[in-house]
Design an enzyme around this catalytic site. Structure first.
Site, PDB file in Angstrom:
ATOM      1  N   HIS A  87      -5.322  -3.262   1.184  1.00  0.00           N
ATOM      2  CA  HIS A  87      -4.598  -1.997   1.132  1.00  0.00           C
ATOM      3  C   HIS A  87      -4.219  -1.753  -0.319  1.00  0.00           C
ATOM      4  O   HIS A  87      -3.584  -2.599  -0.947  1.00  0.00           O
ATOM      5  CB  HIS A  87      -3.347  -2.042   2.009  1.00  0.00           C
ATOM      6  N   ASP A  88      -4.601  -0.613  -0.861  1.00  0.00           N
ATOM      7  CA  ASP A  88      -4.428  -0.404  -2.303  1.00  0.00           C
ATOM      8  C   ASP A  88      -2.973  -0.558  -2.748  1.00  0.00           C
ATOM      9  O   ASP A  88      -2.713  -1.054  -3.854  1.00  0.00           O
ATOM     10  CB  ASP A  88      -5.014   0.939  -2.744  1.00  0.00           C
ATOM     11  N   SER A 123      -8.895  10.052  -3.974  1.00  0.00           N
ATOM     12  CA  SER A 123      -9.549  11.067  -4.796  1.00  0.00           C
ATOM     13  C   SER A 123     -10.606  10.497  -5.739  1.00  0.00           C
ATOM     14  O   SER A 123     -11.401  11.264  -6.285  1.00  0.00           O
ATOM     15  CB  SER A 123      -8.513  11.854  -5.610  1.00  0.00           C
TER      16      SER A 123
END
Length: 486
Positions: free
Chosen positions: A233-234, A11
């Site tokens: 990868h967060d 987002s």
């Protein structure tokens, strides 16, 4: 020395600058921008060209602030990919994992290789939007033109440096890596009609990818950057940035998704973990993130978006507090909540179908989301204890959800665990720790986590009194029932 983390979630995205001063990490947000998928050619797609422009704007801002050289690391969400032609151009927009093209794909793949075999090979949970299933549905004509398949952070690294690589923590989420060999599994690639040559060489966090290609972006005044592969990868970065100090701890990366698990040295691949759909994603320094994906704050974000009156999340929490707790049990992990046309109507339909109280007011909707999210997290924490066979003393909650005191107190009470929240910027911090370790400023992950504990505040939540826990334990059993029915 200057370090910049590019941290892009589902987002929003931001560029965060870090320096080590007086034994503490000093963070400054340089640039923040929205991120969302759009409807393009009958698919939900990410605008990666827009993301690149925002990254370059952020780097130009860094230069304006006097940062003339730095290291740079990129992390994003997992699973989604870019298809690159032989000439290096993007063949089509990057399709988002919440697109509906894979809603019914899993059964087709499982007809070609059964679930237990795929799980034994990969150790990765079955989610309908995994890269394995997305590629199975991919346009075959476009795949025939594809030279390289790059996950989103690898694509950004490629655009910035001109070098094609695949960082392994993110690659592990594709459900295409063999957990024994830490390489792409040839049998799974055959199902997709692909070969190993379609995927770049795998690299570990801390690997230097190369310098920022200044000539490629002549309209921007940019700092000199050395691009480093972080845990891209967060969630891998968020776990790395978790300030754990004991052995028996678990983490909850609380954001768009709620990812609850533990850090291990070895994968856990058993009949039970297959049945309960746990995953073994790779972490930094050859660790594994044994975890469960839980539908997270995406649901309340969608509820907020659809309400006729604009409320902040803080206002929704206050309304939820005024609602009697636990008026319905909702299995938020049901696939119907991945990307429904209308989240509010979907929640209400679920309650109607299961003959439960239907949430109608803003407070009832928010309470339904928060209480059920807390129940499911507590349930899976209890399940992880059962699987690993030892106690968990502390649950560390990091990410944006660490701000939500109401939700975090519910989690502490339902789970009867001590909950420690913060830092909210754990993903960017984990990204930056890899850069600091690479340049030798920080010795190890353990030293990095000690640095995080010194540098950032935290809150502690303890369970509410036991008489309330006796009530809440019943809801854990209800959740188990609903999951088995879901």
């Amino acid at each position: 020395m200057h370090h910049i983390a590019v941290d892009i979630g589902a987002s929003s995205g931001r560029l965060v600058h870090a320096q080590l001063l007086d034994g503490h990490i000093q963070l400054k947000e340089l640039h923040r921008f929205k991120n969302e998928f759009h409807h393009v050619n009958n698919h939900f797609c990410w605008d990666v060209h827009y993301l690149m422009d925002e990254i370059l704007k952020g780097l130009a801002i860094a230069k304006q602030h006097g940062i003339v050289s730095c290291t740079l690391g990129i992390d994003t969400w997992a699973i989604d990919y870019a298809l690159i032609a032989q000439n290096g151009e993007l063949l089509q927009p990057v399709i988002a994992y919440r697109d509906h093209r894979t809603d019914h794909t899993m059964s087709s793949v499982l007809q070609q290789m059964d679930g237990p075999t795929i799980y034994q090979k990969t150790g990765i949970q079955f989610l309908p939007f995994n890269t394995l299933f997305q590629l199975y549905e991919e346009n075959k004509d476009i795949l025939a033109q594809t030279a390289s398949i790059l996950l989103v952070p690898d694509y950004i690294n490629y655009r910035l440096t001109g070098r094609i690589t695949a960082e392994i923590t993110n690659a592990s989420t594709t459900q295409l890596l063999n957990i024994a060999t830490r390489e792409y599994d040839e049998e799974l690639l055959q199902i997709l009609g692909l070969s190993r040559t379609h995927f770049p060489p795998l690299i570990e966090p801390g690997t230097v990818i190369g310098p920022l290609s200044m000539d490629a972006f002549p309209t921007y005044d940019l700092p000199t950057c050395t691009v480093i592969a972080v845990a891209s990868h967060d969630t891998a970065s968020a776990v790395l940035g978790t300030p754990a100090s004991t052995d028996n701890w678990a983490y909850l990366s609380s954001g768009t998704w709620s990812l609850i698990g533990i850090e291990t040295k070895q994968p856990i691949v058993t009949t039970q973990t297959l049945e309960e759909n746990y995953t073994n994603e790779y972490g930094a320094a050859h660790t594994y993130r044994f975890l469960k994906n839980v539908m997270g704050l995406w649901i309340i974000q969608e509820v907020q978006r659809l309400l006729p009156t604009a409320y902040t999340f803080e206002e929704l929490v206050e309304k939820a507090k005024k609602v009697p707790p636990l008026q319905q049990y909702i299995n938020l992990n049901d696939s119907r909540f991945i990307n429904p046309d209308n989240m509010i109507e979907e929640l209400q339909a679920y309650c109607l179908e299961t003959k439960q109280h239907i949430p109608n007011t803003e407070g009832e909707l928010a309470a339904a989301v928060y209480y059920n999210l807390a129940i499911i997290i507590a349930h899976h924490l209890e399940q992880i204890v059962e699987i690993v066979g030892h106690s968990i003393d502390v649950l560390h909650i990091v990410g944006g959800g660490a701000h939500n005191d109401f939700l975090n107190q519910c989690i502490a009470t339902f789970s009867q665990k001590t909950v420690v929240t913060g830092p909210t910027e754990a993903t960017a911090i984990g990204n930056l720790l890899v850069q600091l370790i690479h340049v030798g400023t920080v010795e190890s992950i353990e030293a990095g986590r000690a640095l995080v504990r010194r540098s950032f505040p935290h809150k502690v939540f303890t369970p509410l009194p036991c008489n309330q826990q006796q009530l809440f334990s019943a809801f854990l059993h209800a959740t188990t029932f609903i999951e088995s029915e879901g």
